[in-house]
Design an enzyme around this catalytic site. Structure first.
Site, PDB file in Angstrom:
ATOM      1  N   SER A 286      24.444  49.073 -52.172  1.00 28.86           N
ATOM      2  CA  SER A 286      24.020  48.488 -53.471  1.00 28.86           C
ATOM      3  C   SER A 286      23.429  47.284 -53.190  1.00 28.86           C
ATOM      4  O   SER A 286      24.139  46.321 -52.592  1.00 28.86           O
ATOM      5  CB  SER A 286      25.168  48.486 -54.564  1.00 28.86           C
ATOM      6  OG  SER A 286      24.773  47.637 -55.501  1.00 28.86           O
TER       7      SER A 286
ATOM      8  N   LYS B 131      20.843  51.910 -52.819  1.00 30.33           N
ATOM      9  CA  LYS B 131      20.706  51.654 -54.377  1.00 30.33           C
ATOM     10  C   LYS B 131      20.052  50.107 -54.507  1.00 30.33           C
ATOM     11  O   LYS B 131      20.481  49.337 -54.010  1.00 30.33           O
ATOM     12  CB  LYS B 131      22.038  51.784 -54.823  1.00 30.33           C
ATOM     13  CG  LYS B 131      22.123  51.107 -56.195  1.00 30.33           C
ATOM     14  CD  LYS B 131      23.655  51.589 -56.839  1.00 30.33           C
ATOM     15  CE  LYS B 131      24.251  50.577 -57.673  1.00 30.33           C
ATOM     16  NZ  LYS B 131      25.699  51.070 -58.088  1.00 30.33           N
TER      17      LYS B 131
ATOM     18  N   LYS C  35      18.988  47.380 -57.565  1.00 29.33           N
ATOM     19  CA  LYS C  35      19.161  46.923 -58.902  1.00 29.33           C
ATOM     20  C   LYS C  35      17.567  46.698 -59.489  1.00 29.33           C
ATOM     21  O   LYS C  35      16.789  46.276 -58.801  1.00 29.33           O
ATOM     22  CB  LYS C  35      19.917  45.772 -58.891  1.00 29.33           C
ATOM     23  CG  LYS C  35      21.522  45.814 -58.547  1.00 29.33           C
ATOM     24  CD  LYS C  35      22.080  46.676 -59.223  1.00 29.33           C
ATOM     25  CE  LYS C  35      23.532  46.343 -58.898  1.00 29.33           C
ATOM     26  NZ  LYS C  35      24.602  47.239 -59.713  1.00 29.33           N
TER      27      LYS C  35
ATOM     28  N   ASP D 271      19.738  51.178 -60.209  1.00 28.77           N
ATOM     29  CA  ASP D 271      20.820  50.672 -61.069  1.00 28.77           C
ATOM     30  C   ASP D 271      20.368  49.839 -62.039  1.00 28.77           C
ATOM     31  O   ASP D 271      20.068  48.510 -61.567  1.00 28.77           O
ATOM     32  CB  ASP D 271      22.273  50.414 -60.499  1.00 28.77           C
ATOM     33  CG  ASP D 271      23.330  50.222 -61.360  1.00 28.77           C
ATOM     34  OD1 ASP D 271      23.102  50.351 -62.582  1.00 28.77           O
ATOM     35  OD2 ASP D 271      24.360  49.618 -60.591  1.00 28.77           O
TER      36      ASP D 271
ATOM     37  N   GLU E  81      20.871  54.975 -62.689  1.00 31.21           N
ATOM     38  CA  GLU E  81      22.134  54.714 -63.011  1.00 31.21           C
ATOM     39  C   GLU E  81      22.312  53.642 -64.253  1.00 31.21           C
ATOM     40  O   GLU E  81      21.530  52.737 -63.986  1.00 31.21           O
ATOM     41  CB  GLU E  81      23.023  53.962 -61.862  1.00 31.21           C
ATOM     42  CG  GLU E  81      24.286  53.578 -62.000  1.00 31.21           C
ATOM     43  CD  GLU E  81      25.288  53.113 -60.838  1.00 31.21           C
ATOM     44  OE1 GLU E  81      24.630  53.024 -59.648  1.00 31.21           O
ATOM     45  OE2 GLU E  81      26.374  52.503 -61.115  1.00 31.21           O
TER      46      GLU E  81
ATOM     47  N   ASP F  13      27.705  54.926 -65.303  1.00 29.66           N
ATOM     48  CA  ASP F  13      28.792  53.860 -64.818  1.00 29.66           C
ATOM     49  C   ASP F  13      29.423  53.262 -66.055  1.00 29.66           C
ATOM     50  O   ASP F  13      30.375  53.942 -66.378  1.00 29.66           O
ATOM     51  CB  ASP F  13      28.020  52.883 -63.986  1.00 29.66           C
ATOM     52  CG  ASP F  13      28.954  51.845 -63.427  1.00 29.66           C
ATOM     53  OD1 ASP F  13      29.982  51.637 -63.895  1.00 29.66           O
ATOM     54  OD2 ASP F  13      28.513  50.984 -62.587  1.00 29.66           O
TER      55      ASP F  13
ATOM     56  N   LYS G 264      34.869  54.314 -60.950  1.00 28.19           N
ATOM     57  CA  LYS G 264      35.372  53.244 -60.385  1.00 28.19           C
ATOM     58  C   LYS G 264      36.891  53.049 -60.974  1.00 28.19           C
ATOM     59  O   LYS G 264      37.026  53.145 -62.060  1.00 28.19           O
ATOM     60  CB  LYS G 264      34.470  51.766 -61.037  1.00 28.19           C
ATOM     61  CG  LYS G 264      33.227  51.838 -60.422  1.00 28.19           C
ATOM     62  CD  LYS G 264      32.522  50.543 -60.991  1.00 28.19           C
ATOM     63  CE  LYS G 264      31.190  50.262 -60.652  1.00 28.19           C
ATOM     64  NZ  LYS G 264      30.254  49.331 -61.190  1.00 28.19           N
TER      65      LYS G 264
ATOM     66  N   GLY H 202      31.577  50.547 -56.611  1.00 28.47           N
ATOM     67  CA  GLY H 202      31.852  49.409 -56.032  1.00 28.47           C
ATOM     68  C   GLY H 202      32.053  48.227 -57.073  1.00 28.47           C
ATOM     69  O   GLY H 202      31.095  48.206 -58.014  1.00 28.47           O
TER      70      GLY H 202
HETATM   71  O1  OSB Z   1      27.034  48.397 -61.453  1.00 28.43           O
HETATM   72  O2  OSB Z   1      27.761  49.510 -59.663  1.00 28.43           O
HETATM   73  C1  OSB Z   1      27.631  48.260 -60.454  1.00 28.43           C
HETATM   74  C2  OSB Z   1      28.909  45.085 -58.614  1.00 28.43           C
HETATM   75  C3  OSB Z   1      29.505  44.566 -59.658  1.00 28.43           C
HETATM   76  C4  OSB Z   1      29.541  45.070 -60.664  1.00 28.43           C
HETATM   77  C5  OSB Z   1      28.705  46.395 -61.133  1.00 28.43           C
HETATM   78  C6  OSB Z   1      28.171  46.852 -59.992  1.00 28.43           C
HETATM   79  C7  OSB Z   1      28.189  46.349 -58.830  1.00 28.43           C
HETATM   80  C8  OSB Z   1      27.641  47.072 -57.644  1.00 28.43           C
HETATM   81  C9  OSB Z   1      28.067  46.429 -56.239  1.00 28.43           C
HETATM   82  O3  OSB Z   1      26.597  47.499 -57.622  1.00 28.43           O
HETATM   83  C10 OSB Z   1      28.509  47.663 -55.445  1.00 28.43           C
HETATM   84  C11 OSB Z   1      29.533  46.895 -54.356  1.00 28.43           C
HETATM   85  O4  OSB Z   1      28.858  46.717 -53.408  1.00 28.43           O
HETATM   86  O5  OSB Z   1      30.721  46.626 -54.374  1.00 28.43           O
HETATM   87 MG    MG Z   2      26.549  50.274 -61.562  1.00 28.59          MG
END
Ligand code: OSB
Ligand code: MG
Length: 370
Positions: free
Chosen positions: A136, A162, A164, A189, A214, A239, A263, A291
């Site tokens: 991510s 992925k 953002k 995402d 996402e 999510d 998660k 994550g």
């Molecule tokens: O939306 O998946 C998410 C990190 C913190 C809060 C929400 C998200 C995320 C990530 C990071 O996308 C995923 C990772 O590398 O741990």
């Molecule tokens: Mg997410």
């Protein structure tokens, strides 16, 4: 199982690179590390994934600390439980606070696996012996910086990327990444940054062959995601909206998503995460492990969870070295050149906790005993 002692430590751990999403920017993690002990020399470790602020979820480090020290840990040491699988029942009287519950519940699972001398993933019923890993990538200062990060992660072997997105930083980022990497397994995402009135813009994403979008809409919405999914050919992955196996069932029944990200913290622990996986598997909905910028203990629990059959897509569980100069477990989590993680063969989470390092990073500590 009778937990006699719960130790909570809040540790501060600086990220190697700041992580930015539509809901904010993180530079240092405040992680609550949990250690549970039974009366027979057994121990187990868990980690609370709550952020330093209530932006991703209403839970944050302070609320988790308060509810763990005042309510959850006292409940846990008050009476014996049949097994780790019934710890969520002990907490049922406390509403919400799933990340706080998960931190304690996952520690009990680790303890049970260690006392039975089994890897946690085997105790959970996992069958995958090699887990597909993706990354991510947070919002970057420039598009060039984003392309550079994508190139770097692909060279390391990661199986999907992925990125953002947020309003004003969406279509042109996808166009730029697709321009350089036309075939790469790619997803976006939005962390709830759009509304249904943005459907026309989100439909533009359909042309870029994305694996999924996402959480485009509100963090607590299912109904409008169903309306949006009917207008998109790209699968929606939920999510934030999925906090339980009931949420998963409702989202699937309504057609709000075609993929779900699980998660552990968001659903309240390993027992509920397994129920979500089961609902999805029975309905042909693929899942993957999300994550939360975890330190090593949380990362190890994510690896165990990812061995379940339904986890058929690459997750956000990647190498410790992407986050930390030095992790709190030994060895750190590593990823093979083909972008996979091998679940460890030792008992419990299968990684040793670096107790001296945890102690050195500790900002506050609490002990709850029977
Ligand atoms: O939306 O998946 C998410 C990190 C913190 C809060 C929400 C998200 C995320 C990530 C990071 O996308 C995923 C990772 O590398 O741990
Ligand atoms: Mg997410």
């Amino acid at each position: 199982m009778q937990i006699r002692r719960v130790e909570l430590r809040e540790i501060h751990l600086a990220l190697l690179h700041p992580f930015e999403t539509s809901s904010g920017r993180t530079t240092e993690r405040h992680v609550i590390v949990v250690r549970v002990e039974d009366g027979d020399g057994g121990e187990g470790w868990g980690e609370c994934v709550a952020d330093e602020n209530p932006y991703y979820s209403e839970e944050w480090t302070e609320s988790a600390w308060a509810v763990m020290t005042r309510f959850l840990a006292p409940l846990l040491v008050a009476a014996p439980v049949a097994s780790a699988g019934s710890v969520d029942g002990v907490f049922a009287h406390v509403r919400g606070n799933r990340m706080a519950k998960a931190a304690l519940e996952t520690a009990c699972w680790d303890l049970e696996a260690r006392s039975r001398n089994l890897p946690l993933w085997q105790l959970l019923g996992g069958s995958r012996i090699e887990i597909a890993s993706g990354v991510s990538i947070g919002l970057q200062p420039t598009t060039d910086a984003l392309l550079e990060r994508v190139r770097h992660e692909l060279e390391a072997g990661y199986q999907r990327i992925k990125i953002k997105i947020k309003p004003g930083h969406d279509l042109e980022l996808v166009r730029a990444v697709r321009g350089e990497f036309p075939e790469v397994p790619l997803m976006v995402d939005a962390n709830s940054a759009y509304r249904l009135r943005d459907a026309a813009l989100l439909r533009e994403l359909d042309r870029w062959n994305l694996m999924m979008i996402e959480q485009p809409l509100a963090h607590d919405d299912i109904a409008e995601h169903a309306k949006l999914q009917r207008q998109l050919s790209t699968p929606i992955c939920l999510d934030e909206s999925i906090r339980s196996s009931d949420d998963a069932r409702h989202a699937i029944e309504l057609g709000a998503c075609r993929i779900i990200n699980i998660k552990l913290g968001r659903v309240g622990g390993l027992t509920e995460a397994r129920r979500v996986e089961q609902v999805c598997r029975e309905n042909g909905i693929p899942v993957w492990c999300g994550g939360m910028l975890e330190a090593g203990i949380g990362r190890a629990h994510n690896i165990a969870l990812s061995t379940l059959e339904g986890f058929s897509l690459p997750g956000d569980v990647s190498a410790s070295a992407r986050y930390w100069e030095e992790d709190i477990i030994d060895p750190p989590v590593t990823v093979s050149p083909r972008g996979t993680i091998f679940p460890p063969s030792g008992p419990g989470i299968g990684f040793a906790v670096k107790r001296d390092r945890v102690e050195m990073l500790t900002a506050r500590k609490a002990v709850i005993e029977a």
